[in-house]
Design an enzyme around this catalytic site. Sequence first.
Site, PDB file in Angstrom:
ATOM      1  N   HIS A 316      16.292 -20.164  36.201  1.00 37.31           N
ATOM      2  CA  HIS A 316      16.496 -21.471  36.819  1.00 37.31           C
ATOM      3  C   HIS A 316      16.957 -21.273  38.250  1.00 37.31           C
ATOM      4  O   HIS A 316      17.665 -20.309  38.562  1.00 37.31           O
ATOM      5  CB  HIS A 316      17.546 -22.277  36.031  1.00 37.31           C
ATOM      6  CG  HIS A 316      17.595 -23.729  36.399  1.00 37.31           C
ATOM      7  ND1 HIS A 316      18.334 -24.196  37.473  1.00 37.31           N
ATOM      8  CD2 HIS A 316      17.003 -24.819  35.841  1.00 37.31           C
ATOM      9  CE1 HIS A 316      18.190 -25.508  37.558  1.00 37.31           C
ATOM     10  NE2 HIS A 316      17.402 -25.908  36.601  1.00 37.31           N
ATOM     11  N   ASP A 374      13.777 -26.275  29.563  1.00 40.57           N
ATOM     12  CA  ASP A 374      12.346 -26.578  29.467  1.00 40.57           C
ATOM     13  C   ASP A 374      11.663 -25.791  28.351  1.00 40.57           C
ATOM     14  O   ASP A 374      10.704 -26.269  27.744  1.00 40.57           O
ATOM     15  CB  ASP A 374      11.656 -26.268  30.801  1.00 40.57           C
ATOM     16  CG  ASP A 374      12.156 -27.153  31.923  1.00 40.57           C
ATOM     17  OD1 ASP A 374      12.213 -28.371  31.719  1.00 40.57           O
ATOM     18  OD2 ASP A 374      12.499 -26.628  32.988  1.00 40.57           O
TER      19      ASP A 374
END
Length: 440
Positions: A316, A374
């Site tokens: 991320h 995700d």
Amino acid sequence: MTDFANSNKTVKLVFSDGTPSVMLPIYEGTLGPDVIDVTGLYKKTGKFTYDPGYLSTASCESAITYIDGAAGQLLYRGYPIDELAMQCDFLEVCYLLLHGELPTPKQKADFDYLVMHHTMVHEQLEFFLRGFRRDAHPMAVITGMVGAMSAFYPQSANLLDPEQREMAAIQMIAKMPTIVAMAYKYSVGERFVWPKNGLSYASNFMRMLFAIPCEEYVNNPVIDRAVDRLFILHADHEQNASTSTVRLCVSSGTSPFAAIASGVACLWGPQHGGANEAALRMLTDLLAQGGEAKIGEFIEQVKHHEGGRRLMGFGHRVYKSYDPRARIMRTTCHEVLDELGLRDDPLFKLAMTLERIALEDDYFVSRNLYPNVDFYSGIVQKAIGIPVTLFTAIFALARTVGWFAQMNEMINDPTCKLGRPRQLYRGSMLRHVPEMHERL
């Protein structure tokens, strides 16, 4: 807002080109790094800062969301995301983001009633929807429909009127599930299912997505709770690309619906809200190429950057440890797979094996490439039966409240100005247009 004029910390900038040195104030936040105020830099020195992607720039003062990427911490109004996701429902979190505090029992009841009694959309919006091709991407449809809300609800379109803006927030939070469900039903050629106000926010959304008129739809509480958590985890996330887009749009004084549409459009990008689609497509491709038997080869290709291979759903931009939302979604993911008896499904077995291998591999761990939200959210939505093309639309549905909270905060900030980034120009010097016969 902070009284920046009383800052007692400064930094001295010294230039090597003969420009006089300048003192700039430093401000302290409640949490996180200090910031250097460069608003007077150009006036004092004739120079701008250069920060592509604004990765080192604080564009605003905010009290809504805080992320500590190193510690893997996410706070909404000071509350840890895991506590909110496990102890509250989505509408409680909406109230918190909009008003700054968790609701009392009466405030929650009143807020729930208000939202759930604004879930219907203007009848003409249905005809507007039917103007799209049925194979259009849902995000294209939703961007258009949200933008059109300014035309269908003009009495809520004045951004600078607090009452109109508050009503616009309620309307958008209430109607986004209806709009997303309508876009889905339209794409598959099924009759629209209108809201049922007696249900919870997540239960109502699931019913609008999957119910059909010829039989009664029975909600699954495990699935509904998973969807509710998904909404909570995506409700806000500091000054990301779509939130910054909404803020920039708001700075012009546009309609709140137009500002939200700009956020939806930005979120659509695969580098932002589309990451869960990309993660699931990676798994689907890997399954088609041999599944678990090919994981080792796939991992080596990722490590050596062969053929553009990337481990989607891992790592991320902000989090340099485990994404706190991923921990919650991981638990939820396993609950859903157990509830639906999908532990032995090839795609989900592949995902769980890939997760285990990556978490045990020093290459990924040393680079802080942990599964992010995700990776798991795509698996959960796929298991529930939500098509991949709808993933980002559901993300937009959840993020709507965060965009409105950011919008309200910006409007009430006395330092709010029309957004106008500057540039480092590297084009041609001044030149004059030659006659046609001279352009050889």
